[in-house]
Motif scaffolding. Structure first.
Motif, PDB file in Angstrom:
ATOM      1  N   ALA A   1      46.942  45.188  46.651  1.00  0.00           N
ATOM      2  CA  ALA A   1      45.640  44.550  46.514  1.00  0.00           C
ATOM      3  C   ALA A   1      45.185  44.620  45.065  1.00  0.00           C
ATOM      4  N   TRP A   2      44.199  43.779  44.732  1.00  0.00           N
ATOM      5  CA  TRP A   2      43.740  43.748  43.333  1.00  0.00           C
ATOM      6  C   TRP A   2      43.151  45.084  42.920  1.00  0.00           C
ATOM      7  N   TRP A   3      42.466  45.775  43.870  1.00  0.00           N
ATOM      8  CA  TRP A   3      41.885  47.072  43.495  1.00  0.00           C
ATOM      9  C   TRP A   3      42.968  48.127  43.286  1.00  0.00           C
ATOM     10  N   ALA A   4      44.124  47.970  43.972  1.00  0.00           N
ATOM     11  CA  ALA A   4      45.242  48.890  43.732  1.00  0.00           C
ATOM     12  C   ALA A   4      45.849  48.646  42.358  1.00  0.00           C
ATOM     13  N   VAL A   5      45.880  47.376  41.934  1.00  0.00           N
ATOM     14  CA  VAL A   5      46.342  47.062  40.581  1.00  0.00           C
ATOM     15  C   VAL A   5      45.402  47.676  39.548  1.00  0.00           C
ATOM     16  N   VAL A   6      44.089  47.576  39.809  1.00  0.00           N
ATOM     17  CA  VAL A   6      43.108  48.144  38.876  1.00  0.00           C
ATOM     18  C   VAL A   6      43.283  49.651  38.744  1.00  0.00           C
ATOM     19  N   MET A   7      43.617  50.310  39.846  1.00  0.00           N
ATOM     20  CA  MET A   7      43.703  51.771  39.832  1.00  0.00           C
ATOM     21  C   MET A   7      45.092  52.289  39.492  1.00  0.00           C
ATOM     22  N   SER A   8      46.060  51.405  39.289  1.00  0.00           N
ATOM     23  CA  SER A   8      47.426  51.857  39.036  1.00  0.00           C
ATOM     24  C   SER A   8      47.561  52.449  37.629  1.00  0.00           C
TER      25      SER A   8
END
Length: 384
Positions: free
Chosen positions: A332-339
């Protein structure tokens, strides 16, 4: 930590200011409205009870998290209060999306994202979802008991006219539009949250059962696009609560699109069923959404053009960011942000693009202003 301390000081300043205004002024005028504050003793009692309530709720949430080095109850309480305040400021049902994202950012240095999201899901299940269905069942039972005669009469099933008119004194007719709008807002908001968390609820990404061409498309979409659809549905839920007709059509389109993306992945038939069912339940209530959106309520003005331009730029930026992060495209986009594996510039670009796109969508679908026409001879002839 510095940001959390600043937020804590700000919140304490608001509480102290509230009690001080209650002690010194008692009432004040704001934009032509007189606001009466409670007595200062009552204000202190309100603060004490609210503090106990938030502390107990935060303690229950804290118990759902695994043990993490450095994460104490006081640190978690600060993260929880800041997230809860952000959810209140967003004015969304249950702070959906805002509260969850703030908790993820606040706890990312202590606990990994899957454990945080799991705790959020369980917390919302017991504090929002289960009470929602319990209250909904009680409400439905109350409506059937109180207004059952009217419903039977409307369906032509009342045994006699006398029996059909027996209702408790002082009741009012059942308001279908109000209930439909409230139910649609809640259902669409839950569907948006489900698509946002789809990678956690159903992390399977096995595309071997698909045709190779379709498997490539599904692999490229991954969880990135469904999570963007989830963010869009949350904005649509806010617009539906304002009875915007454009939001009704866009919501059905997003629900069908989310079901289409879910259909490309294995073991997600329940997701498809929920999204399609929500679309079918929403479709018959077109007449309940009668307000024109800002995009369609008048001449094409500069703010509308700017919002459209920002939305297009954000979509292009998300497409470019997804291309650069192809190895994480299933997330998800939020997982990309937090990676932590990605550069800070890419993470910031994705987060900023999602936020700006959400704001732009809201500015386009929010209720438009009703312009009053001058009363002249032409208006008089139209009304005669």
């Amino acid at each position: 930590m510095l940001a959390l301390n600043a937020v804590g000081v700000l919140l304490w300043a608001i509480v102290i200011g509230y009690v001080t205004l209650a002690r010194v002024l008692g009432s004040f005028r704001l934009r032509g409205h007189v606001i009466d504050l409670p007595k200062w003793r009552m204000a202190l009692l309100q603060v004490a009870l609210a503090t106990i309530d938030v502390a107990v709720t935060a303690t229950i949430f804290f118990a759902l998290l695994p043990n993490a080095p450095g994460l104490t109850w006081t640190i978690f309480l600060g993260v929880y209060v800041a997230s809860y305040t952000a959810g209140l400021a967003a004015n969304l049902p249950g702070g959906i999306g805002v509260f969850d994202t703030a908790m993820l950012f606040g706890l990312e240095n202590y606990i990994d994202a899957p454990h945080i999201i799991g705790a959020i899901v369980v917390f919302r299940l017991y504090y929002y979802i289960i009470p929602l269905f319990l209250a909904g069942g009680l409400f439905a039972g109350n409506e059937i008991f109180v207004r059952g005669g009217g419903l039977l009469r409307a369906a032509g099933m009342a045994p006699t006219a006398r029996a059909a008119t027996v209702t408790p004194q002082g009741t009012t007719p059942w308001s279908e539009p109000d209930f439909a709008v409230a139910a649609a807002t809640g259902l669409v908001g839950l569907c948006g949250a489900m698509l946002l968390m789809l990678g956690v609820l159903a992390p399977s990404t096995d595309y071997s059962w698909l045709d190779p061409e379709f498997a490539d498309i599904a692999s490229q979409a991954g969880q990135f696009i469904p999570s963007l659809i989830g963010a869009g549905l949350i904005v649509m839920a806010l617009a539906l609560s304002h009875r915007v007709n454009l939001a009704w059509g866009l919501t059905i389109m997003l629900l069908i699109a989310g079901a289409g993306f879910a259909a490309t992945q294995d073991n997600q038939l329940w997701v498809i069923a929920v999204l399609v069912l929500c679309a079918l339940l929403l479709a018959p209530f077109r007449s309940c959404f009668y307000r024109h959106a800002s995009l369609l309520s008048g001449p094409f003005e500069a703010p509308t053009a700017l919002s459209l331009f920002v939305l297009v730029i954000c979509v292009l930026a998300l497409a470019l960011a997804r291309h650069k992060t192809f190895l994480l495209s299933n997330n998800a986009w939020w997982a990309v942000v937090m990676s932590p594996e990605l550069p800070n510039s890419v993470r910031f670009a994705v987060a900023l693009a999602v936020v700006l796109a959400s704001v732009a969508i809201w500015l386009l679908v929010r209720p438009g202003r009703v312009r009053a026409l001058p009363w002249d001879a032409a208006a008089s002839r139209r009304c005669s």
